[in-house]
Design a protein around this motif. Structure first.
Motif, PDB file in Angstrom:
ATOM      1  N   SER A   5      11.976  -6.396   7.003  1.00 36.92           N
ATOM      2  CA  SER A   5      10.645  -5.720   6.862  1.00 36.92           C
ATOM      3  C   SER A   5      11.091  -4.803   8.061  1.00 36.92           C
ATOM      4  CB  SER A   5      10.020  -7.378   7.823  1.00 36.92           C
ATOM      5  OG  SER A   5       9.914  -8.137   6.772  1.00 36.92           O
ATOM      6  N   SER A   6      11.545  -4.515   9.044  1.00 34.53           N
ATOM      7  CA  SER A   6      11.159  -2.749  10.055  1.00 34.53           C
ATOM      8  C   SER A   6      12.696  -2.189   8.887  1.00 34.53           C
ATOM      9  CB  SER A   6      12.233  -3.477  10.767  1.00 34.53           C
ATOM     10  OG  SER A   6      13.204  -4.438  10.682  1.00 34.53           O
ATOM     11  N   LEU A   7      13.357  -2.713   7.807  1.00 34.47           N
ATOM     12  CA  LEU A   7      14.152  -1.708   6.980  1.00 34.47           C
ATOM     13  C   LEU A   7      12.773  -0.922   5.618  1.00 34.47           C
ATOM     14  CD1 LEU A   7      17.963  -3.576   7.329  1.00 34.47           C
ATOM     15  CD2 LEU A   7      16.774  -1.388   8.599  1.00 34.47           C
ATOM     16  N   ILE A   8      12.356  -2.108   5.596  1.00 33.19           N
ATOM     17  CA  ILE A   8      11.543  -1.973   3.909  1.00 33.19           C
ATOM     18  C   ILE A   8      10.924  -0.383   4.022  1.00 33.19           C
ATOM     19  CG2 ILE A   8      10.029  -2.333   2.521  1.00 33.19           C
ATOM     20  CD1 ILE A   8      11.332  -4.791   2.892  1.00 33.19           C
ATOM     21  N   PRO A   9      10.348   0.219   5.287  1.00 35.50           N
ATOM     22  CA  PRO A   9       9.300   1.464   4.873  1.00 35.50           C
ATOM     23  C   PRO A   9       9.788   2.257   5.032  1.00 35.50           C
ATOM     24  CG  PRO A   9       8.596  -0.704   6.645  1.00 35.50           C
ATOM     25  CD  PRO A   9       9.992  -1.093   5.999  1.00 35.50           C
ATOM     26  N   HIS A  10      11.539   2.654   5.929  1.00 35.16           N
ATOM     27  CA  HIS A  10      12.471   3.074   5.977  1.00 35.16           C
ATOM     28  C   HIS A  10      13.244   3.535   4.702  1.00 35.16           C
ATOM     29  CE1 HIS A  10      10.528   3.556   9.764  1.00 35.16           C
ATOM     30  NE2 HIS A  10       9.883   2.554  10.128  1.00 35.16           N
ATOM     31  N   LEU A 170      22.517   2.104  -2.778  1.00 35.28           N
ATOM     32  CA  LEU A 170      22.384   1.267  -3.631  1.00 35.28           C
ATOM     33  C   LEU A 170      21.459   0.405  -2.536  1.00 35.28           C
ATOM     34  CD1 LEU A 170      25.866   0.535  -5.432  1.00 35.28           C
ATOM     35  CD2 LEU A 170      23.101   1.089  -6.306  1.00 35.28           C
ATOM     36  N   LEU A 171      21.497   0.342  -1.358  1.00 35.46           N
ATOM     37  CA  LEU A 171      20.550  -0.830  -0.431  1.00 35.46           C
ATOM     38  C   LEU A 171      19.655   0.133  -0.261  1.00 35.46           C
ATOM     39  CD1 LEU A 171      20.441  -2.963   1.650  1.00 35.46           C
ATOM     40  CD2 LEU A 171      21.529  -1.202   3.592  1.00 35.46           C
ATOM     41  N   ALA A 172      19.566   0.796  -0.257  1.00 34.86           N
ATOM     42  CA  ALA A 172      17.900   1.879  -0.329  1.00 34.86           C
ATOM     43  C   ALA A 172      17.428   1.571  -1.443  1.00 34.86           C
ATOM     44  CB  ALA A 172      17.692   3.530  -0.074  1.00 34.86           C
ATOM     45  N   LEU A 173      17.569   1.191  -2.390  1.00 34.25           N
ATOM     46  CA  LEU A 173      16.990   0.813  -3.934  1.00 34.25           C
ATOM     47  C   LEU A 173      15.970  -0.364  -3.854  1.00 34.25           C
ATOM     48  CD1 LEU A 173      19.335   3.150  -6.532  1.00 34.25           C
ATOM     49  CD2 LEU A 173      17.251   3.696  -5.679  1.00 34.25           C
ATOM     50  N   LYS A 174      17.620  -1.313  -3.094  1.00 33.40           N
ATOM     51  CA  LYS A 174      16.834  -2.680  -2.798  1.00 33.40           C
ATOM     52  C   LYS A 174      15.917  -3.312  -1.704  1.00 33.40           C
ATOM     53  CE  LYS A 174      18.081  -7.434  -3.091  1.00 33.40           C
ATOM     54  NZ  LYS A 174      17.906  -7.617  -3.932  1.00 33.40           N
ATOM     55  N   LEU A 175      16.034  -2.433  -0.937  1.00 35.63           N
ATOM     56  CA  LEU A 175      14.584  -1.647  -0.194  1.00 35.63           C
ATOM     57  C   LEU A 175      13.551  -1.412  -0.620  1.00 35.63           C
ATOM     58  CD1 LEU A 175      16.847  -1.140   3.109  1.00 35.63           C
ATOM     59  CD2 LEU A 175      15.711  -3.210   2.486  1.00 35.63           C
ATOM     60  N   LYS A 176      13.004  -0.304  -1.512  1.00 35.23           N
ATOM     61  CA  LYS A 176      12.614  -0.137  -2.493  1.00 35.23           C
ATOM     62  C   LYS A 176      11.504  -1.038  -3.139  1.00 35.23           C
ATOM     63  CE  LYS A 176      10.802   3.776  -5.224  1.00 35.23           C
ATOM     64  NZ  LYS A 176      11.582   4.467  -5.943  1.00 35.23           N
ATOM     65  N   LYS A 177      12.618  -2.526  -4.041  1.00 28.77           N
ATOM     66  CA  LYS A 177      12.504  -2.956  -5.135  1.00 28.77           C
ATOM     67  C   LYS A 177      11.227  -3.873  -4.426  1.00 28.77           C
ATOM     68  CE  LYS A 177      14.065  -5.927  -8.116  1.00 28.77           C
ATOM     69  NZ  LYS A 177      14.923  -6.385  -8.722  1.00 28.77           N
ATOM     70  N   MET A 178      11.799  -4.037  -2.631  1.00 30.39           N
ATOM     71  CA  MET A 178      10.693  -5.256  -1.942  1.00 30.39           C
ATOM     72  C   MET A 178      10.110  -4.907  -2.126  1.00 30.39           C
ATOM     73  SD  MET A 178      14.761  -6.215   0.491  1.00 30.39           S
ATOM     74  CE  MET A 178      13.320  -8.247   1.604  1.00 30.39           C
ATOM     75  N   GLN A 179      10.171  -3.822  -1.238  1.00 30.35           N
ATOM     76  CA  GLN A 179       8.282  -2.695  -0.386  1.00 30.35           C
ATOM     77  C   GLN A 179       7.927  -2.790  -2.129  1.00 30.35           C
ATOM     78  OE1 GLN A 179       8.194   1.178  -0.048  1.00 30.35           O
ATOM     79  NE2 GLN A 179       6.807   0.942   1.905  1.00 30.35           N
ATOM     80  N   HIS A 180       8.194  -2.670  -3.316  1.00 32.57           N
ATOM     81  CA  HIS A 180       7.138  -2.692  -4.430  1.00 32.57           C
ATOM     82  C   HIS A 180       6.933  -4.157  -4.287  1.00 32.57           C
ATOM     83  CE1 HIS A 180       7.038   1.602  -5.483  1.00 32.57           C
ATOM     84  NE2 HIS A 180       7.952   1.142  -4.973  1.00 32.57           N
ATOM     85  N   SER A 181       7.526  -5.171  -4.556  1.00 27.01           N
ATOM     86  CA  SER A 181       7.365  -7.007  -4.707  1.00 27.01           C
ATOM     87  C   SER A 181       5.927  -7.355  -3.295  1.00 27.01           C
ATOM     88  CB  SER A 181       8.282  -7.583  -4.511  1.00 27.01           C
ATOM     89  OG  SER A 181       9.038  -7.573  -3.405  1.00 27.01           O
ATOM     90  N   GLN A 182       6.166  -6.151  -1.911  1.00 26.81           N
ATOM     91  CA  GLN A 182       5.067  -6.858  -1.316  1.00 26.81           C
ATOM     92  C   GLN A 182       3.840  -6.505  -1.375  1.00 26.81           C
ATOM     93  OE1 GLN A 182       6.873  -5.436   2.304  1.00 26.81           O
ATOM     94  NE2 GLN A 182       8.364  -7.625   3.240  1.00 26.81           N
ATOM     95  N   ILE A 183       4.079  -5.394  -2.614  1.00 27.34           N
ATOM     96  CA  ILE A 183       2.365  -4.533  -2.548  1.00 27.34           C
ATOM     97  C   ILE A 183       1.453  -5.799  -3.355  1.00 27.34           C
ATOM     98  CG2 ILE A 183       0.980  -3.084  -3.468  1.00 27.34           C
ATOM     99  CD1 ILE A 183       3.376  -1.511  -2.789  1.00 27.34           C
TER     100      ILE A 183
END
Length: 183
Positions: A5-10, A170-183
Motif C-alpha cells: 500500500s505504501s509502494l503503490i502510489p510511488h 516490471l514491479l512498477a507495472l505490477k504496482l500500477k495495475k494494483m493502483q488501478h484495481s483499487q480505484i
C-alpha cells in the motif's frame, strides 16, 4: 498498513528508477571506455569539490571552530582522492570494483528481505527476489574475480543494470495495475 500500500502510489518512482538503470546499462554496453572515463572524471570532480569546500570551511571557521582541523584533514583527504582518481584511475577502478561488489550484495539482501515481507501482500514477489539474487551473485562474482578487467566489469555492471532495471519496471507495472484495481 501493508507494505505494498505504501509502494503503490510511488510506482512511477520505481519505473523511473528502472528506466535510468536500463539507460545506464545500455551506455555501458555500447560505450564502455567512455563510460568508465566519464565515471572516473565525475568521481574526481566530486572529490575535488568536496575537498575544496571542506578546506575552505576549515580555514574560514578556524577562529570559531575548535575542530576546524578535522574539516581540514577531511578536505585534504578528498583532494588526495581526486588526484589519485585523476592520475591513477586503475587504482580507483579496482577500489570501485570492491565498492560496487559490497553495494550489490547489500542491496540484494535488502531486496530479498523486502520481497519476503511482500510475499503475503502481492503475487510475483519473485521479481524482487530475483533482482536480489542477481545482485548478490553479481557482487560475489566481482569479489572473487577482481582480475577480470575493468571493461569486463563495466559490461557486467551494464548487464546487471539492464536486468535490474527490467525487474524494477516490471514491479512498477505490477504496482500500477494494483493502483488501478483499487480505484
Amino acid at each position: 498498513m501493508q507494505i505494498s500500500s505504501s509502494l503503490i502510489p510511488h510506482w512511477s518512482s520505481l519505473m523511473i528508477h528502472g528506466a535510468i538503470a536500463i539507460v545506464f546499462g545500455l551506455c555501458g554496453w555500447f560505450a564502455p571506455e567512455a563510460s568508465l572515463a566519464i565515471l572516473m572524471f565525475i568521481f574526481a570532480a566530486y572529490f575535488f569539490v568536496d575537498g575544496a569546500i571542506r578546506t575552505w570551511l576549515a580555514i574560514a571557521s578556524k577562529n570559531e571552530n575548535p575542530l576546524w582541523w578535522m574539516l581540514l584533514v577531511g578536505g585534504l583527504i578528498s583532494i588526495a582522492a581526486a588526484l589519485v582518481t585523476l592520475f591513477a584511475p586503475n587504482v580507483t577502478a579496482i577500489l570501485m570494483l570492491y565498492f560496487i561488489a559490497a553495494w550489490a550484495i547489500a542491496i540484494g539482501v535488502i531486496e530479498i528481505l523486502i520481497a519476503s515481507k511482500l510475499r503475503k501482500e502481492i503475487s510475483n514477489e519473485w521479481l524482487l527476489i530475483g533482482s536480489g539474487i542477481i545482485s548478490i551473485i553479481f557482487g560475489g562474482y566481482l569479489i572473487f574475480n577482481p582480475g577480470a578487467g575493468i571493461i569486463t566489469l563495466l559490461w557486467l555492471v551494464a548487464t546487471y543494470a539492464v536486468v535490474f532495471g527490467i525487474m524494477m519496471v516490471l514491479l512498477a507495472l505490477k504496482l500500477k495495475k494494483m493502483q488501478h484495481s483499487q480505484i
